[in-house]
Structures are given as C-alpha cells and as structure tokens.
Design an enzyme around this catalytic site. Structure first.
Site, PDB file in Angstrom:
ATOM      1  CG  HIS A   1      -1.689  -1.180   1.504  1.00 58.47           C
ATOM      2  ND1 HIS A   1      -2.863  -1.464   0.838  1.00 58.47           N
ATOM      3  CD2 HIS A   1      -1.509  -2.207   2.378  1.00 58.47           C
ATOM      4  CE1 HIS A   1      -3.367  -2.603   1.297  1.00 58.47           C
ATOM      5  NE2 HIS A   1      -2.562  -3.067   2.228  1.00 58.47           N
TER       6      HIS A   1
HETATM    7  C1  BDR Z   1      -3.145   0.637   5.305  1.00 61.37           C
HETATM    8  O1  BDR Z   1      -3.322   0.106   6.618  1.00 61.37           O
HETATM    9  C2  BDR Z   1      -2.107  -0.383   7.126  1.00 61.37           C
HETATM   10  O2  BDR Z   1      -2.290  -1.686   7.556  1.00 61.37           O
HETATM   11  C3  BDR Z   1      -1.079  -0.249   6.032  1.00 61.37           C
HETATM   12  O3  BDR Z   1       0.160   0.164   6.573  1.00 61.37           O
HETATM   13  C4  BDR Z   1      -1.658   0.773   5.100  1.00 61.37           C
HETATM   14  O4  BDR Z   1      -1.254   2.090   5.460  1.00 61.37           O
HETATM   15  C5  BDR Z   1      -3.841  -0.262   4.311  1.00 61.37           C
HETATM   16  O5  BDR Z   1      -5.196  -0.340   4.588  1.00 61.37           O
END
Ligand code: BDR
Ligand code: CA
Length: 316
Positions: free
Chosen positions: A246
């Site tokens: 992400h």
């Molecule tokens: C987001 O949530 C976290 O678990 C990850 O680091 C990312 O920023 C994805 O939904």
C-alpha cells in the site's frame, strides 16, 4: 545533499512493513524528496512501536540523521484500533529487529508539523500520511493558519470499488480515525489519495520479493524478510499471488506520477453509521453536485512500480 529538484516532504506514518518500504523509497530518492522529518502516529501498532520502527528503518537505510518524532497515541475522539493480525506484534515482524541507536526527537510530532509549515515558505511542504490521519488533523485543529501553507497532501487511505479491508465498508487508515479523515478531506488542500483500488493491484509476488532479496545491501534482504511476513495474511485472505504494497504508492507518486491514473472527484467520509463507519464515499461517476476535493487514484503500472522500488532501494 539536497537537490534543487527535490520537494520538501513530511512523512506521517505508523510502520508497518509497507510504511517501512515507503520510508526506504523516500530515503533512496533525494533528487525528488527532501525528507524534513518523519512523524509517527498510532495505527498498525501502538505509538511506542511505530516510532521505534521508524527509527529502525532509518538505521537500516544507514540514515541516522533523519529526524523521527512521536505524535498522537490515539485517534482524535475514539479508542485506537490496531492491526497486529496483519503486521505482527511488533508491526515490523519478519526480519530480526534491534534497539535503534537513533534517538526520538524531543518535540511532539504534531508540533513539528505545525512549526515546519509555519517556518518553511508557504506552498512548499507536501504531507504524506501513511496511517490514520490523527496527527495531521490535530495539527490543523490546533493551528488552522497552517492549512493554506500546505503544498499538497498525498495519502494512502480509502477504498471504493474495492470496498473495505478492516470492515466490509472501510479501509484501515480511514476507519481508525474517521473524524480526522473528514477534517483533512474538507480542508480545501490539494489532495491525492491512494486507495485500496490502487494498492490491491500492487502485489508482492515471489519474483518481486526475490529481486529485493538479491540486492547487495542491508535494505534489500531486510525488505524481502518484511514482505515475506507481510504478504501471508493478505494472500490467505484474498487468495492472491502476493500482498498489496500500500504505502509506497504515495512515495512512488512523488517520484513517477505517470505510474498512476485516477479521477478528480468528490470524496467524503462516513463518521456516524455503525455499519459503514470510515467508508470513503467516492463520487466516481459524478452523480452528485458535490465539489471535487481529491484526485482519487484507481490504477497503477505495477511492474513499473516494483522496478522503481527495486532500483531505488539498490542505492541504499
Ligand atoms: C493501510 O493500513 C495499514 O495496515 C497499512 O500500513 C496501510 O497504510 C492499508 O489499509
Ligand atoms: Ca500505514
């Protein structure tokens, strides 16, 4: 060395393996990114871990000079929700962790954001939130004069066609502090969002992880070990070929915006409904007359993205 082409950036983060890769990518990209500081927030794991993890990752990059600050330990008005089920107990499970030598800055992260925006020339600082938006919204609430001084916000958060990952309706970063997200989205600042619609197309497949492991430095194998752990949860959940990477999408956008495609639309956050709390309601089809407030990304050149990460991390 600071390059004249680099834009001034504050990374606001809750590391998190994917946050860690985003930080490494930023540190490996001085031509585009002048990292003024890293502000940590509670999110994936509690604040005491996210700030330690940020210091660990700077040290892995050999950058003990980076300033790391601790910000809010909780959302603006709700109890903290964490995600150890995804990131492990430390938030950075996978590689062997260590006690970082870098010291935490004494100033609070929210105050650092405020002071930096007041000190730097107006319109020259970009904020890159990679976790819940608690620090950013707290700074805007405490010092509304800084809002018009922000150059741009590029954040990871939200989801529309891909819907939720922490609830059926909501993405984690927005769900943890929906009131903070609401403040940011209504700030009037130029905003670019990297939602799950993009990040679920950026999968850590085996060849992509092995290319990182093969790098001849500390950061490459460290990253591969983080991603080995990180992808397990999402592969089991989605039945995909890898986990979604992400947060590095935010930093990649600053370096190579042409890797991404999206639409400039209205995005609002649900802050009241128990069922859909934290949902980002994105007017992708323009069916309302609500004003556009964000560039909402939907597509990514995933091969180009992983090539960029691998080439840049090779420099560390
Ligand atoms: C987001 O949530 C976290 O678990 C990850 O680091 C990312 O920023 C994805 O939904
Ligand atoms: Ca994150």
């Amino acid at each position: 060395m600071t390059y004249p082409t680099a834009r001034k950036v504050i990374i606001d983060t809750d590391p998190g393996q994917d946050d860690a890769v985003a930080i490494l990518l930023a540190l490996a990209s001085p031509e585009e990114i002048d990292l003024l500081g890293i502000t940590c927030v509670a999110g994936n794991v509690p604040l005491s871990r996210t700030e330690a993890n940020a210091r660990i990752i700077c040290e892995v990059a050999g950058r003990n000079d980076v300033k790391v600050f601790a910000g809010r330990a909780a959302p603006l008005s709700r109890a903290l929700v964490t995600a150890e089920q995804v990131h492990g107990k430390t938030g950075l499970d996978g590689p062997e962790l260590f006690e970082p030598a870098i010291l935490l800055q004494p100033q609070n992260g929210v105050d650092f954001i405020i002071d930096t925006l007041r000190t730097e020339a107006p319109g020259t600082v970009t904020l890159c939130p990679l976790g819940p938006l608690s620090n950013i919204a707290a700074a805007f609430q405490a010092a509304p004069d800084i809002i018009e001084r922000v150059q741009e916000i590029v954040l990871m958060g939200g989801a529309y066609f891909e819907v939720g990952n922490i609830t059926p309706a909501a993405e984690f970063n927005i769900y943890v502090d929906p009131e903070a997200a609401d403040i940011v989205l209504k700030s009037g600042i130029k905003i670019t969002m990297m939602p799950l619609d993009v990040t679920h197309k950026a999968l850590t497949t085996r060849p992509r992880i092995e290319a990182l492991r093969a790098l001849n430095n500390r950061a490459g194998p460290f990253t591969a070990e983080m991603l080995d752990f990180f992808e397990r949860f999402d592969m089991a959940k989605y039945g995909s070929d890898g986990g979604p990477l992400h947060d590095p999408c935010v930093i990649a956008y600053l370096i190579q915006p042409e890797l991404f495609a999206g639409r400039h639309i209205n995005v609002e956050v649900e802050t009241r409904s128990e069922l859909t709390l934290g949902m980002t309601v994105a007017d992708w089809w323009g069916v309302t007359d609500r004003a556009a407030n964000a560039l909402f990304m939907a597509d990514i050149d995933a091969d180009g993205f992983f090539t960029l990460i691998t080439q840049r991390l090779a420099r560390l």
